[in-house]
Design a protein around this motif. Structure first.
Motif, short mmCIF file in Angstrom:
data_model
loop_
_atom_site.label_atom_id
_atom_site.label_comp_id
_atom_site.label_asym_id
_atom_site.label_seq_id
_atom_site.Cartn_x
_atom_site.Cartn_y
_atom_site.Cartn_z
N PRO A 1 0.81 -1.23 0.00
CA PRO A 1 0.00 0.00 0.00
C PRO A 1 0.84 1.28 0.00
O PRO A 1 0.30 2.38 0.02
N ASP A 2 2.18 1.14 0.00
CA ASP A 2 3.02 2.34 0.07
C ASP A 2 2.99 3.12 -1.25
O ASP A 2 2.88 2.54 -2.33
N GLY A 3 3.14 4.40 -1.13
CA GLY A 3 3.19 5.23 -2.34
C GLY A 3 3.27 6.69 -1.96
O GLY A 3 2.95 7.06 -0.83
N GLY A 4 3.70 7.50 -2.88
CA GLY A 4 3.78 8.94 -2.60
C GLY A 4 4.42 9.67 -3.76
O GLY A 4 4.71 9.08 -4.81
N ARG A 5 4.60 10.97 -3.55
CA ARG A 5 5.17 11.81 -4.61
C ARG A 5 6.21 12.75 -4.02
O ARG A 5 6.02 13.28 -2.91
N ILE A 6 7.30 12.96 -4.78
CA ILE A 6 8.25 14.02 -4.42
C ILE A 6 8.33 14.99 -5.59
O ILE A 6 8.55 14.58 -6.74
N PHE A 7 8.11 16.27 -5.31
CA PHE A 7 8.32 17.31 -6.31
C PHE A 7 9.71 17.90 -6.03
O PHE A 7 9.96 18.42 -4.93
N LEU A 8 10.59 17.81 -7.00
CA LEU A 8 11.97 18.28 -6.80
C LEU A 8 12.06 19.75 -7.19
O LEU A 8 11.74 20.13 -8.33
#
Ligand code: PML
Ligand code: MG
Length: 378
Positions: free
Chosen positions: A211-218
């Motif tokens: 269920p892991d997940g996510g976003r990184i905006f650099l």
């Protein structure tokens, strides 16, 4: 023409507190709202993460002139067998973008799992730029250009929603790239996106069922720059053109509905076809029974100037004298900046004419502005 932002957010109660189940958003015409609302409701109620027990449907009107239209990123795919290979592929792309501390950046990824929004990470200092790190930054108010009426679907299209979001994100000021891993346990494809490399799908970033997940905006820039970036991501309304429905799909035709003014243009065309479209005709003479239009003498049959006063020599002369003495505009209402003898004389004349004790003329402050505007116009 009414446009609306429709957003759905669903969560469920668990022993560890509220858990995000599903979210989606669209930009729609008024008449498209009911079908799309019920499709999003169905989606919230039948999700792999479980049945939602809190569903928020939010509808806000949007002004067409607030919308920025951008093109979707180009799409490519990297097939990998394992999450480790997927991570390696991301590092290769980051290096290609001139970002050498990719491993340090990827170490932060697990901190995104519990966040509702994305992490805004300074690539140089690894500083978190979100005002509330628990919440993160929500890239929102976006949709793909679509045909009208919009085809309604209850199914989530991970790819299409992600290409729309990534296109907006990397278009934001001071953003270098985005890295995303889906938090959907059934969806293991993720991506890395940047203007120069486009939207690169990586087919396996985690194991099925995770269920892991996510976003990184650099991000690269100062704190002040970050405020600009966050404003764009969270508030700028964006329509993404050519966002295909599948990674290898045909782009949506540019004629489909790339711009929110399409219906206005059609309505204007219909008026033209029916000879009902209004235009202004320029005259080069005063308003009289005969006027000069495009160098030709023409008979004026549409005017209200029945007595010919608009160009009467005595009235023109009186007006010229008044202008010489008092100027061509008032500076405010009679109450605030004083009245003129001309007003008083006119009121006395009207009172005599009507056989009353007195008369009062109401004119308005906007007349002063009209005077200023016509002066600026010269
Ligand atoms: C999400 O579920 O929020 C992210 C979806 C990533 C889509 C990746 C792709 O299929 O291109
Ligand atoms: Mg998600």
């Amino acid at each position: 023409m009414s446009l609306y932002s429709l957003k759905m957010r669903a969560s469920k109660h668990t022993a560890n507190g509220d858990e995000h189940v599903s979210g989606a958003e669209k930009i729609l015409y008024r008449e498209e709202l009911p079908d799309n609302m019920s499709a999003l409701l169905e989606r919230a109620l039948h999700h792999a993460k479980g049945r939602a027990d809190f569903i928020n449907l939010k509808i806000e009107s949007i002004q067409p002139q607030e919308i920025e239209t951008i093109d979707a990123l180009s799409v490519s795919s990297v097939a990998v067998e394992t999450p480790a290979q997927g991570q390696q592929a991301i590092l290769t792309y980051l290096a290609q973008l001139g970002i050498s501390n990719g491993p340090d950046i990827m170490e932060q990824f697990q901190d995104t799992y519990a966040m509702r929004g994305a992490m805004l990470l300074n690539v140089d200092t690894l500083e978190r730029m979100e005002p509330d790190p628990a919440r993160g930054i929500r890239a929102t108010y976006m949709d793909g250009a679509h045909t009208h009426p919009r085809p309604v679907s209850e199914d989530k299209n991970h790819f299409q929603e992600a290409i729309i979001l990534a296109s907006k994100v990397v278009h934001a000021p001071h953003i270098l790239a985005e890295i995303c891993m889906s938090d959907d346990p059934d969806y293991v494809t993720g991506y890395v996106a940047a203007k120069s490399i486009g939207y690169v799908r990586i087919t396996k970033l985690k194991e099925m069922g995770c269920p892991d997940g996510g976003r990184i905006f650099l991000f690269r820039g100062s704190r002040k720059d970050a405020a600009e970036t966050i404003r764009y991501l969270e508030h700028q309304r964006v329509i993404v053109r050519h966002a295909a429905a599948t990674p290898d799909g045909q782009p949506v035709s540019p004629a489909a509905m790339p711009d929110p003014y399409a219906r206005l243009t059609t309505a204007l065309d219909t008026r033209r076809e029916q000879h009902l479209y209004r235009t202004l005709t320029e005259l080069s003479s005063a308003q009289c029974a005969h006027v000069t239009c495009a160098g030709r003498d023409m008979l004026m049959l549409a005017s209200n100037n029945y007595l010919g006063l608009a160009n009467h020599p005595a009235l023109k002369q009186a007006a010229q004298q008044a202008i010489d003495t008092y100027g061509c505009s008032s500076g405010g209402s009679r109450l605030t900046t004083g009245t003129l003898p001309l007003h008083t004389q006119l009121e006395s004349a009207l009172a005599r004419f009507k056989g009353t004790e007195a008369a009062l003329l109401f004119n308005t402050g906007y007349c002063a502005n009209v005077g200023i505007l016509s002066a600026l116009w010269q």
